[in-house]
Structure formats: C-alpha cells, structure tokens
Design a protein around this motif. Structure first.
Motif, PDB file in Angstrom:
ATOM      1  N   HIS A  26       0.645  -1.336  -0.078  1.00 35.63           N
ATOM      2  CA  HIS A  26       0.156   0.122  -0.210  1.00 35.63           C
ATOM      3  C   HIS A  26       0.661   1.274   0.018  1.00 35.63           C
ATOM      4  O   HIS A  26       0.090   2.338  -0.007  1.00 35.63           O
ATOM      5  CB  HIS A  26      -1.093  -0.012   1.234  1.00 35.63           C
ATOM      6  N   GLN A  27       2.376   1.119  -0.114  1.00 32.78           N
ATOM      7  CA  GLN A  27       3.001   2.265  -0.088  1.00 32.78           C
ATOM      8  C   GLN A  27       2.909   2.899  -1.438  1.00 32.78           C
ATOM      9  O   GLN A  27       3.238   3.880  -1.924  1.00 32.78           O
ATOM     10  CB  GLN A  27       4.692   1.964   0.105  1.00 32.78           C
ATOM     11  N   PRO A  31      -5.842   3.329  -3.772  1.00 37.86           N
ATOM     12  CA  PRO A  31      -7.035   2.972  -2.913  1.00 37.86           C
ATOM     13  C   PRO A  31      -7.913   2.015  -3.800  1.00 37.86           C
ATOM     14  O   PRO A  31      -8.338   2.429  -4.764  1.00 37.86           O
ATOM     15  CB  PRO A  31      -7.389   4.079  -2.445  1.00 37.86           C
ATOM     16  N   SER A  32      -8.119   0.871  -3.279  1.00 34.96           N
ATOM     17  CA  SER A  32      -9.073  -0.150  -4.057  1.00 34.96           C
ATOM     18  C   SER A  32      -9.740  -0.917  -2.854  1.00 34.96           C
ATOM     19  O   SER A  32      -9.540  -0.702  -1.733  1.00 34.96           O
ATOM     20  CB  SER A  32      -8.329  -1.001  -4.845  1.00 34.96           C
ATOM     21  N   THR A  33     -10.310  -2.082  -3.351  1.00 37.12           N
ATOM     22  CA  THR A  33     -10.877  -2.998  -2.616  1.00 37.12           C
ATOM     23  C   THR A  33     -10.029  -4.258  -2.157  1.00 37.12           C
ATOM     24  O   THR A  33      -9.952  -4.870  -3.054  1.00 37.12           O
ATOM     25  CB  THR A  33     -12.406  -3.444  -3.216  1.00 37.12           C
ATOM     26  N   TYR A  34      -9.817  -4.545  -0.852  1.00 39.54           N
ATOM     27  CA  TYR A  34      -9.195  -5.705  -0.672  1.00 39.54           C
ATOM     28  C   TYR A  34      -9.804  -6.299   0.506  1.00 39.54           C
ATOM     29  O   TYR A  34     -10.173  -5.548   1.467  1.00 39.54           O
ATOM     30  CB  TYR A  34      -7.657  -5.435  -0.283  1.00 39.54           C
TER      31      TYR A  34
END
Length: 447
Positions: A26-27, A31-34
């Motif tokens: 995530h560096q 942003p998305s769906t996990y």
C-alpha cells in the motif's frame, strides 16, 4: 500437500509477514477494494481449493479468486498440459494486428492459442447462432465491446437492471446499479434506463408485472400506442442471469420469458453478462442456458482467463477499425489457459460435478436451519448465504477467515461461495462445517 487429506490450519492470521507485505504493497497501490489481509504465497504448497499464505497458514479458498480460478490452485491436468510447451518470448503480442500459431494445422496445433479459444467459444454458443468472437483483456472490455457493437447496429438507448454490475470502465460503469460509489461523480453514457430485476415470485408480481397496456414494466414503455419509448431507439438490454455484485440474485424464470417475448416482438438485442456466471460455474456452460431467453451477445472473462465478446456475424461491424487492439487476442498464455480450462471441464465431466456439489453445499446449509440465515440461493457452485444484517455478514466473513475459510461478500448482507469446479464432497463438508462454526461463534457483541 495431499489434497485428499489436507485441512485448513491457522495459527495467527494475518501474522507478521502478511502485515509487512500489505503495508509495503500500500505504499504504492492506489486505494481499492481488498477483502482481508490474506497474502497468498505463490511458492508454497497449494492444490484445489487449498492454499498457503506467507505465514504458513493453510486456507480453504471458497472464492476461486471471484471465479477467475475455476479449477482452483495448481490443477494437475492443466499444469501437465502447460509443461508440454516450450514457451517463447514474447508471450504477449498485438493480437488484433498479427496472427500466432504453433506447429501443426490450425484445427489441432502444437499449442492452442487465441484462434483455438475462439473456436471453442463458437462451439459453446452455437445453440444461440453465435459464430464470431472478439477477444480482449478483461470483463469490462468485453462489456465495452458488446455495447459498442449493439450501438453500432442501431439505437441510442439501453436497458439495465437494479443491482447490476458490469465493470469499472466508463461505458460499463454507466450500466451499473449495485452501489453508488461505483458511479458517483463520473460521466456516463446517456440514455440508460433502469429496470427492476425480479428474483422472487413476490418481486415478479409486485415490481415487474403491471396493470398497464403491456402488462409489465418494459412492455408498458414500448407499447406501440401508449408507450413512451420507440423500440427502434433501444440499442440493447443487458442483464446478468445471476447478479454477482448485486447479491447472487437469480433471474425469475417468468421474468426471463417475458424478456424473450419482448425480444421477439421488438427485435431487442439481449446482452448476457456471463463474466462471473459463465464457463460452467452454474452447472451449465452459461447461466443463461437455465433460462428461456435467447441472448444476442454473451460476454465472458474471469474463468476464461481473457475477455471475450461473442455474438453473431451480423452484429459485428464489417469495418475493420471499429473493433481492434486491447491485446486480449495476443495474450498467448492466457488464451492457452482458457482453451485448456474449457477442455478440462468437458473431459472431466465437471458440469455434473458442479451440479452435484452445489446441491450438496446448499442442502447442508439449509438442513441446519440457522436462525441468522435469511436465504440460501444461487445455482451450481455460484451460491450465496444472505444474513439478517450486514453487520452479522461482515462478522461471519471475518470469523470464517480466522478459521481458514476464504469467502466474499456481495449485495448488502450476503456472503458468496465459489468453490473450484472440481471441488470434492470432503472439501464441501469441510467448508460447510467451518462456515457453520463461524456463524454460531458470532454474537451481537462481535458487531
């Protein structure tokens, strides 16, 4: 890992290595769906629905990567077939601009590729008179090309359904009706009309049938004397035979028959979105095969390994530049995997296994008659469990994860189950017991 004996084994999940991978990921990732912090270790043991995470936990995966891994992990037949080929580089070419072959004739080459995949897909849709395929990278691209060819054939309006999800590119987004977050603030293709999607008898009678001149919602709108839309303006009607993101809602059979009547009366073009439900997932090659509705276009992806827009010759534009590029026909490995997946489904009789194991899974859940479960629905191995509240669904998903069972949410308060198509009776029993244990372990204090 012995598939006949292995069971889920979880100590701490996510543990230190998984958290480190997630933090590092995530560096860089937008942003998305996990769904959860599960990090698959691709170098560790995995077979069928069983896989290992980076901390050594063994999990039972009943998601099949949202139906994109229809044969689970490391299917031995698929891997053995792939080992036969002396792979080359490049393995991805400009597939709409160049052809690719293996030694041997195109009907039976040394290694199957895009040509043979299209051959298989035409054979799988022959009962609908489909004889042409356009390959692309993804489901969203398959949808984009489906709506393009329908718009090109005439009309500037379209019908979509409440609860629909068709992808995340702008054209596909214009058809989505499952969550506001998918479309909020983005421009849309104009002229898209929303319709109710009846999945139960009550919804069919209360939301679809009318006292109007046509007798149902669409027939009223298109009625020649009292309607408000000229049928010639409709480019297409798109539906999922089983809604995926919308909650695994199965189209009511009478609703489908009504659509077939309208298709014949007004020459409506029907797009069947089979991106999640196709390639054997429901016990038939296509979920729409369960319905009395004839599609003009079928879109596929996920389990097919590439995107595909399948239809009749007369729907595809003759001008060669109208559909081109997007590379899917040039992804040699993905196309080969698609061919081999289809062949394995046929050779191993997996459609019957899907029907049998799906009934087993559904019966086991229904016979327990657990109070928090509102509904168990779906077809084949595309099944869903609806709970009394969203909070409970989320808590059950986490409880199952902590016990080594991977599941996914969908709709508002529904959990979806997508075991691999070759799942065994033992594996279904393991998964059901873990899910029931998770349901019973969740208390109001957990949510």
């Amino acid at each position: 890992m012995d598939r006949d004996t292995v069971e889920p084994q979880v100590e701490t999940i996510p543990d230190e290595r998984a958290r480190r991978w997630v933090d590092y990921h995530h560096q860089f990732a937008a942003p998305s769906t996990y769904v959860y912090e599960f990090v698959w270790d691709t170098g560790a043991d995995a077979v069928g629905p069983f896989c290992t995470d980076v901390d050594g936990n063994i999990l039972l995966d009943f998601t099949s990567h949202v139906a994109a891994a229809p044969l689970g992990y490391n299917n031995p037949i698929l891997r053995e077939k792939l080992r036969e080929f002396d792979l080359v580089d490049p393995l991805k070419i400009a597939g709409q601009d160049f052809y690719v072959s293996g030694s041997g004739p195109p009907e039976d080459p040394e290694f199957p590729g895009p040509t043979q995949l299209m051959d298989r897909l035409v054979a799988m849709t022959d009962h609908y008179g489909m004889d042409r395929v356009f390959l692309s990278n993804s489901g969203a691209e398959a949808i984009e090309n489906a709506i393009k060819i329908c718009y090109a054939a005439g009309g500037h309006r379209a019908f979509t359904f409440e609860g629909a999800f068709h992808g995340r590119t702008l054209g596909a987004l214009s058809l989505n009706r499952s969550k506001a977050a998918h479309r909020r603030g983005f421009p849309e293709v104009p002229g898209v009309i929303s319709l109710p999607y009846p999945a139960t008898q009550d919804e069919y009678e209360r939301r679809w049938l009318t006292d109007g001149p046509g007798g149902n919602v669409v027939a009223d709108k298109l009625h020649p004397d009292r309607g408000v839309i000229d049928p010639d303006e409709i480019a297409f009607l798109i539906l999922e035979p089983i809604q995926g993101e919308g909650g695994y809602r199965v189209a009511h059979p009478e609703f489908a028959r009504d659509l077939e009547t309208l298709r014949e009366r007004y020459d409506l073009r029907i797009i069947a979105d089979e991106i999640q439900s196709g390639i054997g997932r429901t016990g038939e090659l296509w979920a729409i095969d369960h319905l009395d509705l004839t599609p003009d276009v079928i879109t596929s992806a996920k389990g097919l390994r590439v995107g595909a827009t399948i239809g009749r010759s007369d729907l595809f534009p003759e001008e060669t530049g109208r559909l081109s590029s997007t590379w899917g026909a040039g992804d040699l490995i993905a196309a080969m995997q698609g061919v081999l997946t289809i062949d394995i489904i046929h050779e191993q009789g997996l459609l019957e296994n899907v029907r049998l194991r799906g009934r087993h899974l559904r019966d086991r859940l229904e016979e327990r008659d657990l109070e928090p479960i509102v509904d168990v629905r779906g077809r084949g191995l595309m099944l869903a469990v609806e709970f009394d509240t969203k909070a409970r669904r989320d808590a059950v998903l986490e409880a199952a994860f902590s016990r080594g069972l991977l599941t996914l949410g969908c709709g508002y308060k529904t959990l979806r189950l997508l075991p691999p198509l070759d799942v065994t009776e033992r594996e279904i029993s393991l998964g059901v017991e873990l899910l029931i244990e998770s349901i019973e372990a969740v208390t109001p204090s957990d949510f």
